[in-house]
Scaffold this motif. Structure first.
Motif, short mmCIF file in Angstrom:
data_model
loop_
_atom_site.label_atom_id
_atom_site.label_comp_id
_atom_site.label_asym_id
_atom_site.label_seq_id
_atom_site.Cartn_x
_atom_site.Cartn_y
_atom_site.Cartn_z
N SER A 46 43.38 2.75 -8.38
CA SER A 46 42.63 2.29 -9.54
C SER A 46 43.47 1.32 -10.38
O SER A 46 42.95 0.31 -10.87
CB SER A 46 42.21 3.49 -10.40
OG SER A 46 41.53 3.08 -11.56
N ASN A 85 43.54 -2.02 -8.60
CA ASN A 85 42.26 -2.73 -8.74
C ASN A 85 42.13 -3.37 -10.13
O ASN A 85 41.70 -4.52 -10.26
CB ASN A 85 41.10 -1.76 -8.51
CG ASN A 85 40.82 -1.54 -7.05
OD1 ASN A 85 41.33 -2.26 -6.19
ND2 ASN A 85 40.01 -0.53 -6.74
N ASP A 96 44.61 -6.32 -10.38
CA ASP A 96 44.13 -7.47 -9.62
C ASP A 96 42.95 -8.14 -10.31
O ASP A 96 42.84 -9.38 -10.32
CB ASP A 96 43.72 -7.04 -8.21
CG ASP A 96 44.91 -6.63 -7.35
OD1 ASP A 96 46.05 -6.95 -7.73
OD2 ASP A 96 44.71 -5.97 -6.31
#
Length: 232
Positions: A25, A28, A31
């Protein structure tokens, strides 16, 4: 002990899985933030989700992308009370590569899943490691008493519930026994480790073996290896 072995491994595996989920998580979210575009959106409605005993409200937001495209999305974060009002303006972040990847710019929406899994994973893993350490210390004490202590047969007094500990509304049992010290004529009370089932029907004798330190009876171990559900 099989029961604690299962609990130990279950908590450890769940903890590691949650920590891996937290890492995923975090990656993500990181990013996503590397290449985002900011825009101003407007809360136009709420999506209601009914749970077992409550309703959560997730804001529906509409905004205009820099390409002039009108985008409407539902926030991934809901609450029992609406965090916004209709017509409230909120900052949104969306991917410059995919305008459908969009979030409200709030700490919890960006990092909430990471923090929840991190805390829960850490707690589960801590409990698993703690159970492992307790079992390890208990085994070391037992090995020490087997080498340096003495074994006595103590009279079983009762099988009691340990009301000081509860798991899922249940209390463990302990075997209580007494030993008369022939040197001091003092009666010592010994209690077994916690047993998560009633051992009464498995007790065939009036006595149980106890390992204890010769000069310090407060350091002891009640041998309950005769219980079938505890055998490895």
């Amino acid at each position: 002990m099989k029961v604690f072995s299962v609990i130990k491994h279950t908590f450890s595996v769940v903890g590691i899985a949650l920590l891996l989920g937290a890492l995923f998580s975090y990656k993500n979210a990181s990013d996503f933030l590397k290449d985002v575009v900011s825009a101003t959106g407007t809360v136009v409605d709420f999506e209601r989700k009914r749970g077992a005993d409550s309703i959560t409200y997730s804001p529906v937001v509409r905004f205009l992308s820099r390409e002039g495209q009108t985008i409407e999305f539902t926030s991934s974060v809901g609450s029992s009370r609406p965090a916004y009002s209709v017509k409230d303006r909120v900052e949104v972040l969306y991917s410059s590569l995919n305008v459908q990847k969009v979030k409200i710019n709030s700490f919890f929406e960006l990092w909430g899943a990471f923090l929840i899994m991190l805390v829960m994973g850490g707690a589960f893993l801590f409990i698993g490691v703690l159970i492992f350490l307790v079992a390890r210390l208990r085994n070391r004490k037992k090995e020490y008493l087997q080498r340096h202590g003495m074994a006595v047969e103590d009279e079983i007094q009762s099988v009691d519930l340990n009301l000081g500990i509860s798991m899922n509304g249940k209390n463990p049992f302990v075997i209580v026994c007494h030993w008369l010290n022939p040197e001091t004529s003092k009666i010592h009370e010994f209690k077994s480790e916690n047993i998560w089932f009633d051992p009464s029907r498995y007790i065939a004798n009036d006595t149980v073996k106890v390992l204890l330190e010769r000069c310090n009876p407060s350091k002891y171990h009640v041998d309950i290896s005769f219980l079938p559900m505890l055998k490895s």
